[in-house]
Design an enzyme around this catalytic site. Structure first.
Site, PDB file in Angstrom:
ATOM      1  N   GLU A  73       0.809  -1.218   0.000  1.00  0.00           N
ATOM      2  CA  GLU A  73       0.000   0.000   0.000  1.00  0.00           C
ATOM      3  C   GLU A  73       0.845   1.272   0.000  1.00  0.00           C
ATOM      4  OE1 GLU A  73      -2.773  -0.543  -0.862  1.00  0.00           O
ATOM      5  OE2 GLU A  73      -3.967  -1.915   0.369  1.00  0.00           O
ATOM      6  N   TYR A 119     -14.732  13.702  20.567  1.00  0.00           N
ATOM      7  CA  TYR A 119     -13.381  13.244  20.215  1.00  0.00           C
ATOM      8  C   TYR A 119     -13.258  12.791  18.772  1.00  0.00           C
ATOM      9  CZ  TYR A 119     -10.721  14.319  24.267  1.00  0.00           C
ATOM     10  OH  TYR A 119     -10.031  15.026  25.203  1.00  0.00           O
TER      11      TYR A 119
HETATM   12  P1  13P Z   1       0.520  -5.284   3.286  1.00  0.00           P
HETATM   13  O1  13P Z   1       0.737  -6.579   4.040  1.00  0.00           O
HETATM   14  O2  13P Z   1       1.211  -5.300   1.944  1.00  0.00           O
HETATM   15  O3  13P Z   1       0.904  -4.106   4.148  1.00  0.00           O
HETATM   16  O4  13P Z   1      -1.026  -5.157   3.005  1.00  0.00           O
HETATM   17  C1  13P Z   1      -1.942  -5.305   4.058  1.00  0.00           C
HETATM   18  C2  13P Z   1      -3.160  -4.480   3.854  1.00  0.00           C
HETATM   19  O5  13P Z   1      -3.711  -3.984   4.819  1.00  0.00           O
HETATM   20  C3  13P Z   1      -3.672  -4.274   2.492  1.00  0.00           C
HETATM   21  O6  13P Z   1      -4.610  -3.256   2.470  1.00  0.00           O
END
Ligand code: 13P
Length: 210
Positions: A73, A119
């Site tokens: 990501e 909050y």
């Molecule tokens: P990654 O393991 O590559 O960080 O991906 C996990 C995730 O949350 C995908 O949206």
């Protein structure tokens, strides 16, 4: 905080989120801005068991320069950190209730969670833009997230989960926690006619704490 302390803090806060159920399996990823680049959780890592020494390091141009292979990501994190120069960190989770709201809300909506408590407004703000569904890791999400994040601390990815920024890593984690709690309340009170904060009360909170 120097890089070594930030690595320790990232591992500690990742474990805390995992232990309290904000993340399961290998879901979620975290990035932190450094003077000379970025730290990012490695792909397929569990937030509960991050080794500070193996956290991915990216250079100022976002190229991978150290540690394990970064999260898929990276485009999502780059979108927010380039749109928000004051943000020091980004937390992406698949936390249950926020993700549920992301399955109910229409892409393009800007306030899928009502202002029920102070909050949420103080930590997340007035808007939470809903971004249309993209496959995890799809570079095509970057432009949409970048545009929405210019005016919002957090965005919600349809059918996927929240992406939350903060001035510091601790701020981003706190905001992600508040977002999840607000989503839980919103679902709990859905259809019950709960009293929302008024626009004047929201304005007052943002003027005082924003
Ligand atoms: P990654 O393991 O590559 O960080 O991906 C996990 C995730 O949350 C995908 O949206």
């Amino acid at each position: 905080m120097d890089e070594s302390a930030l690595r320790q803090q990232l591992a500690m806060l990742g474990a805390s989120l995992f232990q309290r159920g904000y993340s399961v399996g290998t879901a979620g990823n975290i990035s932190v801005r450094l003077p000379d680049g970025y730290l990012m959780t490695p792909t397929n890592s569990c937030l509960g068991r991050i080794d500070p020494a193996r956290i991915s390091k990216l250079g100022p141009d976002w190229s991978h320069i150290g540690g394990d292979k970064p999260s898929k990501e990276v485009f999502m994190h780059r979108a927010v950190l380039t749109a928000r120069p004051d943000a020091g960190a980004v937390v992406h989770l698949h936390s249950t209730h926020a993700t549920a709201i992301g399955c109910l809300a229409a892409p393009g909506e800007t306030a899928p969670i009502p202002p029920l408590t102070p909050y949420f407004v103080m930590r997340v703000g007035r808007t939470l833009p809903v971004i249309r569904y993209y496959r995890p890791g799809d570079a095509a999400m970057e432009a949409d997230i970048h545009a929405a994040a210019k005016d919002a601390k957090a965005v919600l990815l349809a059918n996927h989960g929240p992406v939350v920024s903060g001035r510091t890593l601790e701020d981003a984690v706190h905001a992600a926690e508040e977002l999840e709690e607000a989503a839980r309340l919103a679902l709990l009170l859905r259809g019950a006619g709960a009293r929302e904060l008024t626009p004047a009360q929201v304005d007052d909170l943002l003027a005082t704490f924003g």
